[in-house]
Design an enzyme around this catalytic site. Sequence first.
Site, PDB file in Angstrom:
ATOM      1  N   THR A 263      31.156 -33.364   6.656  1.00 12.64           N
ATOM      2  CA  THR A 263      30.050 -32.982   5.775  1.00 12.64           C
ATOM      3  C   THR A 263      28.961 -34.040   5.785  1.00 12.64           C
ATOM      4  O   THR A 263      29.235 -35.220   5.970  1.00 12.64           O
ATOM      5  CB  THR A 263      30.542 -32.769   4.335  1.00 12.64           C
ATOM      6  OG1 THR A 263      31.081 -34.000   3.836  1.00 12.64           O
ATOM      7  CG2 THR A 263      31.613 -31.696   4.295  1.00 12.64           C
ATOM      8  N   PRO A 264      27.701 -33.629   5.568  1.00 19.23           N
ATOM      9  CA  PRO A 264      26.579 -34.569   5.655  1.00 19.23           C
ATOM     10  C   PRO A 264      26.600 -35.604   4.545  1.00 19.23           C
ATOM     11  O   PRO A 264      27.067 -35.346   3.439  1.00 19.23           O
ATOM     12  CB  PRO A 264      25.340 -33.665   5.515  1.00 19.23           C
ATOM     13  CG  PRO A 264      25.838 -32.275   5.700  1.00 19.23           C
ATOM     14  CD  PRO A 264      27.258 -32.260   5.294  1.00 19.23           C
TER      15      PRO A 264
ATOM     16  N   ASN B 220      35.681 -48.083   5.983  1.00 19.95           N
ATOM     17  CA  ASN B 220      35.429 -48.054   7.414  1.00 19.95           C
ATOM     18  C   ASN B 220      34.625 -49.276   7.872  1.00 19.95           C
ATOM     19  O   ASN B 220      34.074 -50.018   7.073  1.00 19.95           O
ATOM     20  CB  ASN B 220      34.673 -46.761   7.759  1.00 19.95           C
ATOM     21  CG  ASN B 220      34.683 -46.463   9.242  1.00 19.95           C
ATOM     22  OD1 ASN B 220      35.546 -46.949   9.995  1.00 19.95           O
ATOM     23  ND2 ASN B 220      33.735 -45.678   9.693  1.00 19.95           N
TER      24      ASN B 220
ATOM     25  N   GLY C 278      -8.343 -10.599 -15.641  1.00 19.40           N
ATOM     26  CA  GLY C 278      -9.652 -10.095 -15.292  1.00 19.40           C
ATOM     27  C   GLY C 278      -9.640  -8.986 -14.267  1.00 19.40           C
ATOM     28  O   GLY C 278     -10.703  -8.509 -13.847  1.00 19.40           O
TER      29      GLY C 278
ATOM     30  N   SER D 113       2.289 -10.806 -15.420  1.00 14.79           N
ATOM     31  CA  SER D 113       3.658 -10.830 -14.849  1.00 14.79           C
ATOM     32  C   SER D 113       3.624 -11.320 -13.407  1.00 14.79           C
ATOM     33  O   SER D 113       3.847 -10.536 -12.468  1.00 14.79           O
ATOM     34  CB  SER D 113       4.323  -9.454 -14.947  1.00 14.79           C
ATOM     35  OG  SER D 113       3.495  -8.423 -14.493  1.00 14.79           O
TER      36      SER D 113
END
Length: 635
Positions: free
Chosen positions: A117-118, A171, A477, A548
């Site tokens: 995994t990153p 590590n 408007g 909206s």
Amino acid sequence: MTTQEPIYKTDALIAENIDAYLEAHQHKTMLRFITCGSVDDGKSTLIGRLLYDSKMIFEDQLAALEADSKRVGTQGQEIDFALLVDGLAAEREQGITIDVAYRFFATEKRKFIVADTPGHEQYTRNMVTGASTADLAVILIDARKGVLTQTRRHSYLVKLLGIRHIVLAVNKMDLVGYDQAAFDKIVADYRQFAQSIGIEEFTAIPISGFKGDNITASSENTPWYSGTALLPHLETVDVDATADQAKPFRMPVQWVNRPNLDFRGFAGLVASGTIQPGDAVRVLPSGKTSTIARIVGLEGDRDLAVAGESVTLTLADEIDCSRGQVIVAAQSPLEVADQFESTIVWMDEHEMVPGRAYWLKIGTQTVSATVHAPKYEVNVNTQEHLATKTLDLNAIGVANVTTDREIPFAPYDENRDLGGFILIDKMTNHTVAAGLIHYALRRAQNIHWQATDIGREHHAGMKHQKPAVLWLTGLSGSGKSTIANIVEKKLARMNRHTFLLDGDNVRHGLNKDLGFTEADRIENIRRVGEVAKLMTDAGLIVITAFISPFRSERDMVRGMMQPGEFIEVFVDTPLEVAERRDVKGLYAKARSGQLKNFTGIDSPYEAPDSAEIRIDTTAMTPEEAADLIIARLIP
């Protein structure tokens, strides 16, 4: 003839040995684990070394690896094991992991699926993906850097996602001269943090993925370390594959299998428990009961199915059951609710918008859901609860979630499949968050729908009309209110029962507490939608005039209505034209900075993709527009 007999015996022995090997391999236990940690801690290198040392690399792959190591490697002329896992071009160029890389390998004792995994903060979503199915996590720490923020974040997520087995792999010990003091300090620092988030046990191993120290065997470079090497630990860690089988039976329905008129089965992966023909079951959320008639697998009918197996079940009774519903043990049903407290891990670059409708996918079911303003956000470094109004990228918080219908669920601590969910943006289809259900809210259990004898059909019949919502949307408007007013007058002359909801008017009462932030705009439309729904239940034709600006909220209101009752009218007026009509002076104030969050200036307007009616106000008068709308409403 006699000279051939030894050969035949040898061939038979080889075949027997192969069969025995395949039989043994088939019954090996499986360990799913992830490697995680901060950037450039050596996760890919470690996995590459494991693949190399477990003899899972073919000769042509090794030759390619040696060539790639010289061309794009980061280890000089030596083999760069990370290249075995980092397959994307961008990963090789930068020397980092971006996507989740899954690799399979096996030893004499066990089979493994590992997810690399990153480490980058922006790819935390991929780490959550890899961890969601893992039994064990290898959290790497660079011996030169110690415990970092990303180490803490990944550890918190590992705990949050329920991974019980944790290996702290310190590590690059070769780069600190295999110094025991450096290792002990990192372990002590990590233990202090781990205990603060509820991690009581972990196994710490000093390693060098590049040099191979303590990977498959104990290293002479660390005589002070008396524990096992990494691979032997992975081979022997206890993984209880039968734990889910002891739980009550649950199977989300993935697919209704109907190959012919005589067979109707329900296919899915058994999430927990065991099932046999004759067992009593209940289908949720409907609650209807039956018994199991048959269990069908790939090889035919079976006498038993257990957690982790994919099967097709047939029921003794013809009851309604479809994809997304859950078949459970009749005596141990799941809870069913539509409001939950959940932990949310936000994974999108755009912040969470409280009140916005997202798709929520849980098990095999997808429903519409809204996330309320967070109760708090968690500081992963200190575990402090922080007040917040939203969640940004990689933020972890606790918030209430409401779905548009009741769904069967289990708390995440009890069942990952039925307690974990993802949120998907309705417009982009991007996964924006992962969530873990804690429990149903008490009010969700105490509030029930009260049936009434006089329904919406009766109300509409008394008025001799079909209820509808004419939803006029467009820039300030654009002429929405003018057109809406004319539409209502024309309908009144036709003896139609109507009510006009105008954007400005509702903010004097119903929505007077709301501002114009994105979250407030969403809540404004939600409330108006609920009012419009009540009015259609009363048999009215509802006319609304609201900017909206967001598609997702207009779609949310559409979803509240009966099919065909929501008619979206896009009053399409170019910005420059609307600005020229600026009778209220709002655009001028927005241009000068006096008015914030004004649609079209510093807040976006998302035009409808497929409105039922489009009004081009540069090509028709308000009277013509009103006639067009009424012609669509009353053919």
